[in-house]
Scaffold this motif. Structure first.
Motif, PDB file in Angstrom:
ATOM      1  N   ALA A  31      31.259  36.188 -41.188  1.00  0.00           N
ATOM      2  CA  ALA A  31      29.901  36.643 -40.871  1.00  0.00           C
ATOM      3  C   ALA A  31      29.026  35.502 -40.373  1.00  0.00           C
ATOM      4  O   ALA A  31      28.054  35.731 -39.656  1.00  0.00           O
ATOM      5  N   ASP A  32      29.373  34.276 -40.731  1.00  0.00           N
ATOM      6  CA  ASP A  32      28.593  33.118 -40.303  1.00  0.00           C
ATOM      7  C   ASP A  32      28.860  32.720 -38.853  1.00  0.00           C
ATOM      8  O   ASP A  32      28.185  31.860 -38.313  1.00  0.00           O
ATOM      9  N   MET A 146      43.206  37.753 -43.071  1.00  0.00           N
ATOM     10  CA  MET A 146      42.202  37.051 -42.262  1.00  0.00           C
ATOM     11  C   MET A 146      42.397  37.387 -40.783  1.00  0.00           C
ATOM     12  O   MET A 146      41.419  37.608 -40.065  1.00  0.00           O
ATOM     13  N   ALA A 147      43.643  37.455 -40.317  1.00  0.00           N
ATOM     14  CA  ALA A 147      43.910  37.809 -38.914  1.00  0.00           C
ATOM     15  C   ALA A 147      43.342  39.188 -38.592  1.00  0.00           C
ATOM     16  O   ALA A 147      42.698  39.375 -37.554  1.00  0.00           O
ATOM     17  N   GLY A 148      43.570  40.153 -39.476  1.00  0.00           N
ATOM     18  CA  GLY A 148      43.042  41.496 -39.261  1.00  0.00           C
ATOM     19  C   GLY A 148      41.528  41.513 -39.197  1.00  0.00           C
ATOM     20  O   GLY A 148      40.931  42.178 -38.344  1.00  0.00           O
ATOM     21  N   VAL A 149      40.900  40.752 -40.065  1.00  0.00           N
ATOM     22  CA  VAL A 149      39.435  40.692 -40.091  1.00  0.00           C
ATOM     23  C   VAL A 149      38.910  39.971 -38.845  1.00  0.00           C
ATOM     24  O   VAL A 149      37.921  40.390 -38.247  1.00  0.00           O
ATOM     25  N   ILE A 150      39.594  38.895 -38.436  1.00  0.00           N
ATOM     26  CA  ILE A 150      39.193  38.179 -37.214  1.00  0.00           C
ATOM     27  C   ILE A 150      39.263  39.123 -36.016  1.00  0.00           C
ATOM     28  O   ILE A 150      38.325  39.202 -35.221  1.00  0.00           O
ATOM     29  N   HIS A 153      36.565  41.636 -36.116  1.00  0.00           N
ATOM     30  CA  HIS A 153      35.328  40.903 -35.820  1.00  0.00           C
ATOM     31  C   HIS A 153      35.176  40.749 -34.301  1.00  0.00           C
ATOM     32  O   HIS A 153      34.113  41.017 -33.747  1.00  0.00           O
ATOM     33  N   LEU A 154      36.248  40.352 -33.636  1.00  0.00           N
ATOM     34  CA  LEU A 154      36.192  40.133 -32.190  1.00  0.00           C
ATOM     35  C   LEU A 154      36.108  41.431 -31.410  1.00  0.00           C
ATOM     36  O   LEU A 154      35.465  41.486 -30.360  1.00  0.00           O
ATOM     37  N   THR A 155      36.739  42.475 -31.914  1.00  0.00           N
ATOM     38  CA  THR A 155      36.712  43.769 -31.231  1.00  0.00           C
ATOM     39  C   THR A 155      35.281  44.274 -31.103  1.00  0.00           C
ATOM     40  O   THR A 155      34.906  44.867 -30.095  1.00  0.00           O
ATOM     41  N   ARG A 156      34.457  44.007 -32.120  1.00  0.00           N
ATOM     42  CA  ARG A 156      33.049  44.423 -32.054  1.00  0.00           C
ATOM     43  C   ARG A 156      32.316  43.735 -30.909  1.00  0.00           C
ATOM     44  O   ARG A 156      31.320  44.241 -30.415  1.00  0.00           O
ATOM     45  N   GLY A 157      32.809  42.562 -30.494  1.00  0.00           N
ATOM     46  CA  GLY A 157      32.153  41.827 -29.420  1.00  0.00           C
ATOM     47  C   GLY A 157      32.628  42.202 -28.034  1.00  0.00           C
ATOM     48  O   GLY A 157      32.011  41.812 -27.050  1.00  0.00           O
TER      49      GLY A 157
END
Length: 187
Positions: A31-32, A146-150, A153-157
């Protein structure tokens, strides 16, 4: 400014961290970071490198079937993520995210043995390398979460415009029709 040590690393001595908490802690850590406008993992790695004060170089390499699909190497000069170049873009992104997950989770691993080092990087002086090769099942689980969350995270962008890796609504509808399913993109 560095990256804070995730709470689950301190709690690991109590046993495996529940998956729900692990996902939540990974998301809190990410989130940071600003999501790159294009959702590009290369840009995200550069951002992580800037935060760590170290370069993170991504190296595509055609690997043999007996080699790992990804490797994270840490040297005095920076970090390197080697990933399989002969696979799909989504798979490459997953490999990069997984190896970045090891870095973000603070995993240490074992030194890469001389044989593996020689095969992968014949021109690198092994005394200048602190490589990662062997991880525990817990560390692999953490890196995978962590890979799944990354990637989420990137898909939202990512922009909603169609690209080769981001199919149009018409493409999605066509696939669903061919499977005899309702179109999920229909209003």
């Amino acid at each position: 400014m560095g990256i804070p040590v995730p709470d689950w690393l301190r709690l690991r001595r109590l046993g495996p961290v529940p998956l729900k908490r692990l996902r939540r802690d990974c998301a809190r850590l990410l989130a940071d970071f600003d999501i790159p406008a294009d959702g590009d993992i290369h840009h995200f790695c550069a951002q992580v490198g800037t935060r760590l004060g170290r370069d993170i170089d991504l190296i595509p390499m055609a690997l043999r079937s007996t080699d790992p699909t990804g490797v994270w190497l840490s040297t005095r000069g920076g970090d390197y993520i080697v990933y399989e170049s002969e696979t799909s873009t989504p798979h490459q992104e997953h490999i990069i995210a997984h190896e970045l997950g090891h870095l973000l989770c603070g995993h240490i691993g074992d030194n890469l043995d001389g044989t593996a080092l020689e095969l992968l990087f014949p021109d690198i002086d092994p005394t200048a390398l602190l490589a990662r090769q062997s991880y525990t099942a817990t560390e692999e689980r953490e890196a995978e979460v962590m890979a799944g969350v990354i990637l989420a995270h990137l898909t939202r962008g990512r922009r909603s415009r169609p690209t080769q890796d981001n199919p149009s609504h018409a493409d999605i509808a066509r696939v669903h029709r061919s499977l005899g399913r309702p179109d999920p993109t229909a209003d």
